[in-house]
Design a protein around this motif. Structure first.
Motif, PDB file in Angstrom:
ATOM      1  N   ALA A  36       0.829  -1.207   0.000  1.00  0.00           N
ATOM      2  CA  ALA A  36       0.000   0.000   0.000  1.00  0.00           C
ATOM      3  C   ALA A  36       0.864   1.257   0.000  1.00  0.00           C
ATOM      4  CB  ALA A  36      -0.925  -0.006   1.211  1.00  0.00           C
ATOM      5  N   GLN A  37       1.931   1.243   0.798  1.00  0.00           N
ATOM      6  CA  GLN A  37       2.816   2.414   0.825  1.00  0.00           C
ATOM      7  C   GLN A  37       3.495   2.615  -0.526  1.00  0.00           C
ATOM      8  OE1 GLN A  37       5.287   1.454   4.242  1.00  0.00           O
ATOM      9  NE2 GLN A  37       4.092   2.803   5.558  1.00  0.00           N
ATOM     10  N   PHE A  38       3.840   1.513  -1.182  1.00  0.00           N
ATOM     11  CA  PHE A  38       4.446   1.603  -2.510  1.00  0.00           C
ATOM     12  C   PHE A  38       3.454   2.239  -3.485  1.00  0.00           C
ATOM     13  CE2 PHE A  38       6.099  -0.102  -6.540  1.00  0.00           C
ATOM     14  CZ  PHE A  38       7.455   0.134  -6.373  1.00  0.00           C
ATOM     15  N   ALA A  39       2.181   1.842  -3.374  1.00  0.00           N
ATOM     16  CA  ALA A  39       1.147   2.424  -4.240  1.00  0.00           C
ATOM     17  C   ALA A  39       0.956   3.908  -3.936  1.00  0.00           C
ATOM     18  CB  ALA A  39      -0.168   1.658  -4.056  1.00  0.00           C
ATOM     19  N   SER A  75       3.237   6.161  -5.657  1.00  0.00           N
ATOM     20  CA  SER A  75       2.995   6.341  -7.100  1.00  0.00           C
ATOM     21  C   SER A  75       2.037   7.493  -7.380  1.00  0.00           C
ATOM     22  CB  SER A  75       2.420   5.053  -7.696  1.00  0.00           C
ATOM     23  OG  SER A  75       1.050   4.893  -7.319  1.00  0.00           O
ATOM     24  N   GLY A  76       1.114   7.752  -6.410  1.00  0.00           N
ATOM     25  CA  GLY A  76       0.117   8.790  -6.631  1.00  0.00           C
ATOM     26  C   GLY A  76      -1.080   8.326  -7.429  1.00  0.00           C
ATOM     27  N   GLU A  77      -1.177   7.019  -7.738  1.00  0.00           N
ATOM     28  CA  GLU A  77      -2.291   6.485  -8.529  1.00  0.00           C
ATOM     29  C   GLU A  77      -3.423   6.085  -7.577  1.00  0.00           C
ATOM     30  OE1 GLU A  77      -1.022   3.490 -11.260  1.00  0.00           O
ATOM     31  OE2 GLU A  77       0.821   4.577 -11.784  1.00  0.00           O
ATOM     32  N   ASP A  78      -4.488   6.884  -7.567  1.00  0.00           N
ATOM     33  CA  ASP A  78      -5.529   6.780  -6.541  1.00  0.00           C
ATOM     34  C   ASP A  78      -6.222   5.419  -6.529  1.00  0.00           C
ATOM     35  OD1 ASP A  78      -6.562   8.147  -4.372  1.00  0.00           O
ATOM     36  OD2 ASP A  78      -8.265   8.985  -5.470  1.00  0.00           O
ATOM     37  N   GLU A  79      -6.566   4.886  -7.698  1.00  0.00           N
ATOM     38  CA  GLU A  79      -7.280   3.607  -7.751  1.00  0.00           C
ATOM     39  C   GLU A  79      -6.410   2.471  -7.227  1.00  0.00           C
ATOM     40  OE1 GLU A  79      -8.812   2.868 -11.622  1.00  0.00           O
ATOM     41  OE2 GLU A  79     -10.148   4.612 -11.623  1.00  0.00           O
ATOM     42  N   TRP A  80      -5.126   2.496  -7.585  1.00  0.00           N
ATOM     43  CA  TRP A  80      -4.192   1.470  -7.113  1.00  0.00           C
ATOM     44  C   TRP A  80      -4.074   1.542  -5.582  1.00  0.00           C
ATOM     45  CZ3 TRP A  80       1.822   1.541  -8.044  1.00  0.00           C
ATOM     46  CH2 TRP A  80       2.374   0.344  -7.580  1.00  0.00           C
ATOM     47  N   ALA A  88      -7.139   0.090  -3.926  1.00  0.00           N
ATOM     48  CA  ALA A  88      -7.161  -1.377  -4.031  1.00  0.00           C
ATOM     49  C   ALA A  88      -6.214  -2.009  -3.012  1.00  0.00           C
ATOM     50  CB  ALA A  88      -6.772  -1.802  -5.445  1.00  0.00           C
ATOM     51  N   THR A  89      -5.026  -1.439  -2.840  1.00  0.00           N
ATOM     52  CA  THR A  89      -4.067  -2.029  -1.895  1.00  0.00           C
ATOM     53  C   THR A  89      -4.514  -1.831  -0.447  1.00  0.00           C
ATOM     54  OG1 THR A  89      -2.718   0.015  -1.936  1.00  0.00           O
ATOM     55  CG2 THR A  89      -2.093  -1.755  -3.450  1.00  0.00           C
ATOM     56  N   ILE A  90      -5.195  -0.733  -0.169  1.00  0.00           N
ATOM     57  CA  ILE A  90      -5.719  -0.536   1.196  1.00  0.00           C
ATOM     58  C   ILE A  90      -6.811  -1.563   1.493  1.00  0.00           C
ATOM     59  CG2 ILE A  90      -6.978   1.047   2.700  1.00  0.00           C
ATOM     60  CD1 ILE A  90      -5.426   3.353   1.482  1.00  0.00           C
ATOM     61  N   ARG A  91      -7.637  -1.889   0.486  1.00  0.00           N
ATOM     62  CA  ARG A  91      -8.642  -2.942   0.663  1.00  0.00           C
ATOM     63  C   ARG A  91      -7.967  -4.279   0.972  1.00  0.00           C
ATOM     64  NH1 ARG A  91     -11.672  -0.648  -3.789  1.00  0.00           N
ATOM     65  NH2 ARG A  91     -10.700  -2.189  -5.176  1.00  0.00           N
ATOM     66  N   GLU A  96      -4.990   5.601   4.866  1.00  0.00           N
ATOM     67  CA  GLU A  96      -6.005   6.467   4.250  1.00  0.00           C
ATOM     68  C   GLU A  96      -5.606   7.932   4.386  1.00  0.00           C
ATOM     69  OE1 GLU A  96      -9.950   3.608   4.959  1.00  0.00           O
ATOM     70  OE2 GLU A  96      -9.438   5.181   6.418  1.00  0.00           O
ATOM     71  N   GLY A  97      -5.045   8.299   5.533  1.00  0.00           N
ATOM     72  CA  GLY A  97      -4.556   9.666   5.701  1.00  0.00           C
ATOM     73  C   GLY A  97      -3.449   9.989   4.722  1.00  0.00           C
ATOM     74  N   GLU A  98      -2.506   9.045   4.546  1.00  0.00           N
ATOM     75  CA  GLU A  98      -1.409   9.244   3.602  1.00  0.00           C
ATOM     76  C   GLU A  98      -1.939   9.338   2.168  1.00  0.00           C
ATOM     77  OE1 GLU A  98       1.081   5.925   4.417  1.00  0.00           O
ATOM     78  OE2 GLU A  98       2.090   6.866   6.126  1.00  0.00           O
ATOM     79  N   GLN A  99      -2.964   8.537   1.856  1.00  0.00           N
ATOM     80  CA  GLN A  99      -3.571   8.597   0.524  1.00  0.00           C
ATOM     81  C   GLN A  99      -4.154   9.985   0.262  1.00  0.00           C
ATOM     82  OE1 GLN A  99      -6.996   6.084  -0.026  1.00  0.00           O
ATOM     83  NE2 GLN A  99      -6.947   6.248  -2.265  1.00  0.00           N
TER      84      GLN A  99
END
Length: 673
Positions: free
Chosen positions: A435-438, A441-446, A449-452, A468-471
């Motif tokens: 999730a942190q790797f995603a 990247s800044g790609e919101d959908e990715w 998905a990784t947080i799920r 979620e805060g980091e996102q």
């Protein structure tokens, strides 16, 4: 026909007489051209394939440098090595100190622009290193006729495979020695340099007080991940393979323009480990030599190698016996040792798909250490039976005692529960790292998905809230981030990372009062976990107080070096060190920051987090270099800052805008467009 065309025509022929006929037909009256083609063919036999410069020299090549000559304070004593464009000499330094050194000099007639650039690249690559297992550069210069040279420490060693066989090292001893090589390669990667030609002849082992010490040498075709190693023009010819086929990663043989990253070195390390354990490389040299050029590339790209234990089973009995004897073992015992952990570790390092390899050389070394310590390795899907085997191996005496006392259902249940919990923890940890790797990247959908996946893996709610805060922060939704983190703090008031990340979010929108209010609640916080150190350290780095900023960097460095490294951690540390440099105007501090961002770039090159911090850090670095009259650093760092800034513009995010604004302010102060 050109030199390359003749060479490829010869390679396509398996018959030796036919090869000689082609050579004689196309080089009848051109001894220089014939010499170049023969040198390419000879280099294939001596593991120097594709290392010979592909342009004809301006003058015929001399057979040998003149011994007993001096170059400055260095007296040439004996030629000890030769590559495609340079020779290496043992030399005696006469002043200011007297010692034996290795001097590498470009061959006469080989001083074309590309060769000089590559030669300078090797010197610059080595100059970046400061590691006990990498040969050090001591001096550099040019002869009276203008031929560049550089001086290295003299490594009186032999190739690592030969050393291990001559000293009959056990597989365990070979692995211990190999992990030192992995740490050296990791150091190079953290300095932003990819070796691209790791093989036994480039890893020499010598004895220091009876202890074997490996030294990585020959960065002649090294590649910079970020910083430009030389101001001279250097590029790889289109469709020119770089490296040695026996140890070459599939992407190096692809010739597709795919950017080469640190994982090509991971592949080469996997091949080297394969050879150290089995005495063989995954593909035989004879097989590659008999194959034509295109077929050789196909084999490297597509054919799956046998597992080490499987290969040993297929060897002739006498050969297998010799291999086992060199490892103080017997063939069945050695096969049994390799079967399992070592098979999986080697095959993971040599995955065709680089995304499935170990992310770093350190990760490979860590997994090998787990094997030596009888702990579960990460290179295979864990099972309860497998983990139970590991637990038994590590605690054999304790388990024998338990067995003698009572083989009860209760004991079995306790063991199963322990293994299940450990499995759940490791699965959750991998999910969080993904999730942190995603997020980087800044790609919101990715990211979503990784947080799920984190939720499915049983990651605690506190960690989910942090992610979620980091996102929200990386997407520029700062108000959403603050609301999410305030809710999290209400749910988990003792969570250090939740409060620290909330403080950082306030600082991002220049809400200084709220930042200090939240940080005041952390005044007596005592970090224990890695995330405590990392996120609290990052929050402290935003402080106006110099001591708090320094403490923040120390916390983050502790999290990385004493606990676990990760690309996200490197990005955060790079940002913190850049803040220190902004205030201290320290060239050393900004160099550390740039080294950290280059290490993160080894994992992910074009994510929003890497680009944002890199563009800002390099801009700060260029400004400090200008103040210190370091025009070379100013020029190279400014170029990187501009390039990364141009890529960062493509992201529609408050986060990207904030760092582009910081960069723009620095450029304005420097008078740069």
């Amino acid at each position: 026909m050109t030199e390359e065309e003749i060479f490829h025509a010869i390679l396509s022929q398996g018959d030796a007489q036919e090869r000689q006929r082609i050579l004689a037909e196309h080089c009848p009256d051109d001894p220089v051209l014939r010499h170049r083609v023969e040198a390419l063919l000879d280099s294939l036999k001596t593991e120097n394939f594709m290392r010979v410069h592909l342009e004809p020299p301006t003058t015929p090549l001399p057979v040998k440098e003149m011994e007993s000559q001096s170059i400055g304070p260095y007296k040439l004593l004996q030629q000890i090595g030769e590559g495609g464009f340079g020779t290496v000499w043992m030399a005696e330094q006469t002043h200011p100190v007297q010692r034996r050194v290795a001097l590498k000099i470009i061959k006469a007639g080989m001083d074309t622009k590309e060769v000089i650039a590559r030669f300078e690249q090797e010197r610059q690559a080595l100059a970046l290193m400061d590691h006990p297992n990498i040969a050090r550069v001591l001096d550099a210069g040019a002869t009276e006729t203008g031929r560049p040279f550089f001086v290295m420490e003299l490594v009186r060693g032999v190739p690592i495979t030969r050393f291990c066989d001559e000293h009959l090292l056990t597989p365990q001893a070979r692995i211990t020695l190999f992990t030192k090589v992995c740490r050296a390669v990791q150091h190079a990667h953290m300095k932003g340099v990819i070796h691209r030609d790791l093989k036994p002849s480039n890893i020499l082992v010598t004895l220091h007080d009876g202890v074997p010490v490996p030294k990585v040498i020959d960065f002649g075709i090294a590649k910079a991940m970020q910083q430009r190693l030389t101001d001279k023009t250097l590029f790889t010819h289109f469709e020119q393979m770089v490296g040695t086929p026996l140890y070459m990663a599939p992407e190096q043989a692809e010739l597709s323009g795919l950017d080469i990253d640190t994982r090509c070195d991971i592949y080469a390390l996997g091949v080297l480990l394969y050879e150290l354990l089995t005495g063989q490389t995954p593909f035989s040299q004879d097989e590659l030599m008999k194959a034509g050029f295109d077929e050789m590339r196909r084999l490297i790209r597509e054919r799956e190698p046998k597992k080490p234990s499987t290969l040993l089973k297929t060897l002739a009995a006498a050969t297998a016996s010799t291999v086992a004897t060199h490892r103080q073992s017997e063939t069945p015992k050695l096969i049994g040792l390799l079967k399992g952990d070592l098979d999986w570790i080697v095959m993971k390092a040599m995955e065709k798909d680089r995304r499935r390899r170990y992310e770093t050389a350190s990760a490979l070394a860590d997994d090998l250490q787990r094997h030596l310590d009888h702990e579960p390795v990460l290179a295979r899907p864990p099972s309860t039976v497998y983990r139970l085997q590991k637990l038994l191996q590590k605690n054999r005496a304790a388990f024998i005692t338990i067995s003698l006392v009572a083989l009860s259902l209760l004991a079995g249940l306790a063991i199963s529960t322990t293994l299940y919990v450990r499995l759940r923890v490791e699965k959750a940890q991998r999910a969080v790292e993904a999730a942190q790797f995603a997020i980087m990247s800044g790609e919101d959908e990715w990211i979503t998905a990784t947080i799920r996946e984190c939720t499915a893996a049983g990651v605690p709610r506190t960690f989910i809230g942090l992610l979620e805060g980091e996102q929200h922060l990386i997407q520029g939704r700062v108000e959403d981030a603050i609301r999410t983190l305030e809710d999290l703090v209400h749910e988990a008031p003792k969570s250090i990372p939740a409060r620290a990340l909330l403080a950082t979010a306030h600082d991002l929108v220049d809400d200084t009062r709220s930042y200090h209010r939240v940080m005041a609640t952390l005044a007596d916080a005592k970090p224990k976990e890695r995330e405590d150190y990392l996120i609290l350290g990052h929050a402290l780095s935003h402080s106006d107080d110099e001591k708090e900023r320094q403490q923040g960097v120390e916390f983050m460095a502790h999290a990385i070096h004493q606990m676990r490294d990760s690309p996200m951690a490197r990005v955060l540390l790079a940002e913190a060190r850049t803040r220190l440099a902004v205030h201290s105007r320290s060239l050393e501090e900004i160099q550390e920051a740039i080294a950290d961002i280059n290490a993160a770039r080894g994992w992910q090159r074009h994510g929003i987090a890497v680009l944002a911090i890199s563009s800002w850090a390099h801009a700060v670095g260029a400004q400090i270099a200008e103040e210190k009259n370091r025009a070379d650093l100013r020029h190279s760092w400014l170029a990187v800052a501009k390039t990364d800034g141009e890529q960062l513009v493509t992201f529609d995010s408050f986060y990207a805008e904030k760092y582009l604004k910081l960069q723009k302010e620095i450029f304005a102060q420097m008078g740069v467009d």
